[in-house]
Every structure is written in structure tokens, then in C-alpha cells.
Design an enzyme around this catalytic site. Structure first.
Site, mmCIF file in Angstrom:
data_model
loop_
_atom_site.group_PDB
_atom_site.id
_atom_site.type_symbol
_atom_site.label_atom_id
_atom_site.label_comp_id
_atom_site.label_asym_id
_atom_site.label_seq_id
_atom_site.Cartn_x
_atom_site.Cartn_y
_atom_site.Cartn_z
ATOM 1 N N ASP A 1 1.008 -1.103 -0.041
ATOM 2 C CA ASP A 1 0.147 -0.187 -0.176
ATOM 3 C C ASP A 1 0.965 1.168 0.004
ATOM 4 O O ASP A 1 2.129 1.155 0.187
ATOM 5 C CB ASP A 1 -0.989 -0.176 1.139
ATOM 6 C CG ASP A 1 -1.767 1.338 1.166
ATOM 7 O OD1 ASP A 1 -2.427 1.482 0.153
ATOM 8 O OD2 ASP A 1 -2.017 1.817 2.413
ATOM 9 N N ASP B 1 -0.079 4.977 0.758
ATOM 10 C CA ASP B 1 -0.204 6.051 1.803
ATOM 11 C C ASP B 1 -0.465 5.329 3.465
ATOM 12 O O ASP B 1 -1.029 4.628 3.583
ATOM 13 C CB ASP B 1 -1.594 6.635 2.055
ATOM 14 C CG ASP B 1 -2.091 7.390 0.494
ATOM 15 O OD1 ASP B 1 -1.154 8.021 0.051
ATOM 16 O OD2 ASP B 1 -3.122 7.172 -0.082
#
Length: 248
Positions: free
Chosen positions: A14, A16
Site C-alpha cells: 500500500d 499512503d
């Protein structure tokens, strides 16, 4: 190897909150957007959006429209979906999402983007070890953020909010985006590791039967416990911890 099962072939990250310090920017944008909308709707009696609890529970890791819908539903609010090109002033799910995105881009432009250096070191170590890498993010601004911090070349593939919309992939906590990431780097989910800070992302990794799910806690002890409860095989505060364990 790098704190992962020996048969791991690929790492799916991922963006963020795992690689870049943009989760706080997103949380601030969600708060500004929702508070503005709720204040207009409910007047002085409005209940503000909580950038910690509400963010983690309803929007973190999800596609923009899914997060918007999820939070509004928690307040008993139902809006029409609208169209993908709805402007920020339109009172639809898509319109409010556009308003939030405009705020994110404004904050990124004003504040810039920083990375978690230990996590970037981990990505480099994974590539040096021969593992394939992909970034899997619900954000539609993934390309801009990767370019802003100069790490585009660290990834063999990208599955983000733009690609998910083009392919009509369900967002996290559905596993489809991570499954697409594994396919993009030519491996099976069982031989791929997922790295996520969002509860929805950890759920997606577990739902997709991925070989290993690493929860990244950037919040507090309660969030760390929640990541483990949702299915993380291990929870760390930064991916540098996995490198330190490897060194020992």
C-alpha cells in the site's frame, strides 16, 4: 528472508501510510470536506468527523467513493451516487469525493510529500533479494505521489484507484486489487506478501488468501491490536523492523 516466508516471490505495498507520509494528509482532507458538508447540512449541531477513529473505521484504504458512502451511512445519510465527473459543489457521493480530492491535491502542493525511509529501504532490500514489487493503492493520485518522491522505479507494477475504476475492480476490503497486483507481477496470491496500514487493506489481504500479511501501525496500540484482529500475520511500526529482525 526479510521477515517473510521462504516461498515469497512478490511484495505488494500500500502507499499512503506504508511508504509515504500521506495518510495524515488524506485524513485532514477528509475531515475538512466532511466537516464542511455536515456543517452546511446540520448547522451548529453538527458532529465533526474524527480524523483518527472515523478515518480508520470508514475511509482508510478504501476507494474514494466507497469511503464517502461508508462514512455518510454511519451518520444515517444517503446521497445519490452521481457521475464520476461530478464537480466538488454537487451534493452526490462522487461530488463530495471530488471535493475531498481537490483538498488532497491542495495539501500535497502546499506541504509536499515525505516518505518513511525505513520502508523505502525495505522495498530496495526486497528488490535486491530478487522479489518482485508492486504498489497497490486505492488512491487516484498514486502516480503523482510516486513521482513527487522519486520512487516510481522501485515498482514492477501499479494497481491504483484509476486502474481499479478502469477495470471495475471492487475496492478494499475486497481482495481484487491485491489479486490484480499479484497477477501484474506474475505470481499467485499464496506466494505474495501484502503490506498495509489500513484495516480494510489487511482484511483484503486475508480475504485473498495471500501468503503473508504485514500490518503497519502508524497510530497507537489500539490500532495495532485491530490490525492483528483483522488478520495481519505480524504488526510492525515500520518495515525497518523486519530488516532489523533479518539482521539479527
Amino acid at each position: 528472508m526479510l521477515g517473510l516466508p521462504d516461498d515469497t516471490e512478490a511484495c505488494l505495498f500500500d502507499l499512503d501510510g506504508v511508504l509515504t507520509r500521506t495518510a495524515a494528509v488524506h485524513a485532514a482532507a477528509w475531515k475538512e470536506m466532511f466537516d464542511g458538508y455536515l456543517r452546511e447540512r446540520d448547522g451548529a449541531g453538527f458532529v465533526p468527523f474524527d480524523p483518527v477513529t472515523d478515518y480508520a473505521t470508514y475511509v482508510d484504504g478504501k476507494r474514494r467513493e466507497d469511503g464517502t458512502r461508508s462514512f455518510l451511512e454511519s451518520r444515517g445519510i444517503t446521497l445519490p451516487e452521481g457521475d464520476p465527473d461530478d464537480p466538488p459543489e454537487r451534493e452526490t457521493i462522487r461530488g463530495l469525493g471530488s471535493r475531498k480530492n481537490a483538498l488532497v491535491l491542495k495539501l500535497i502542493d502546499e506541504q509536499g510529500v515525505e516518505t518513511f525511509d525505513g520502508s523505502i529501504d525495505y522495498v530496495r532490500a526486497a528488490r535486491k533479494a530478487g522479489l518482485r514489487t508492486a504498489v497497490v493503492s486505492s488512491s487516484a493520485n498514486t502516480v503523482q505521489v510516486l513521482r513527487a518522491v522519486g520512487i516510481t522505479g522501485l515498482f514492477d507494477a501499479r494497481i491504483d484507484g484509476v486502474i481499479a475504476a478502469e477495470r471495475d475492480l471492487p475496492g478494499k476490503p475486497a481482495p481484487d486489487m491485491f489479486v490484480a497486483g499479484a497477477e501484474a507481477v506474475g505470481t499467485a496470491p499464496a506466494r505474495a506478501a501484502v503490506f498495509e496500514d489500513a484495516l480494510a487493506g489487511v482484511e483484503a489481504g486475508r480475504a485473498g488468501a495471500f501468503g503473508y500479511v504485514v500490518g503497519v501501525n502508524r497510530v497507537d496500540g489500539r490500532h495495532a491490536a485491530a490490525l492483528a484482529e483483522r488478520g495481519a500475520d505480524v504488526v510492525v511500526d515500520d518495515l525497518s523492523e523486519l530488516l532489523e529482525r533479518e539482521a539479527r
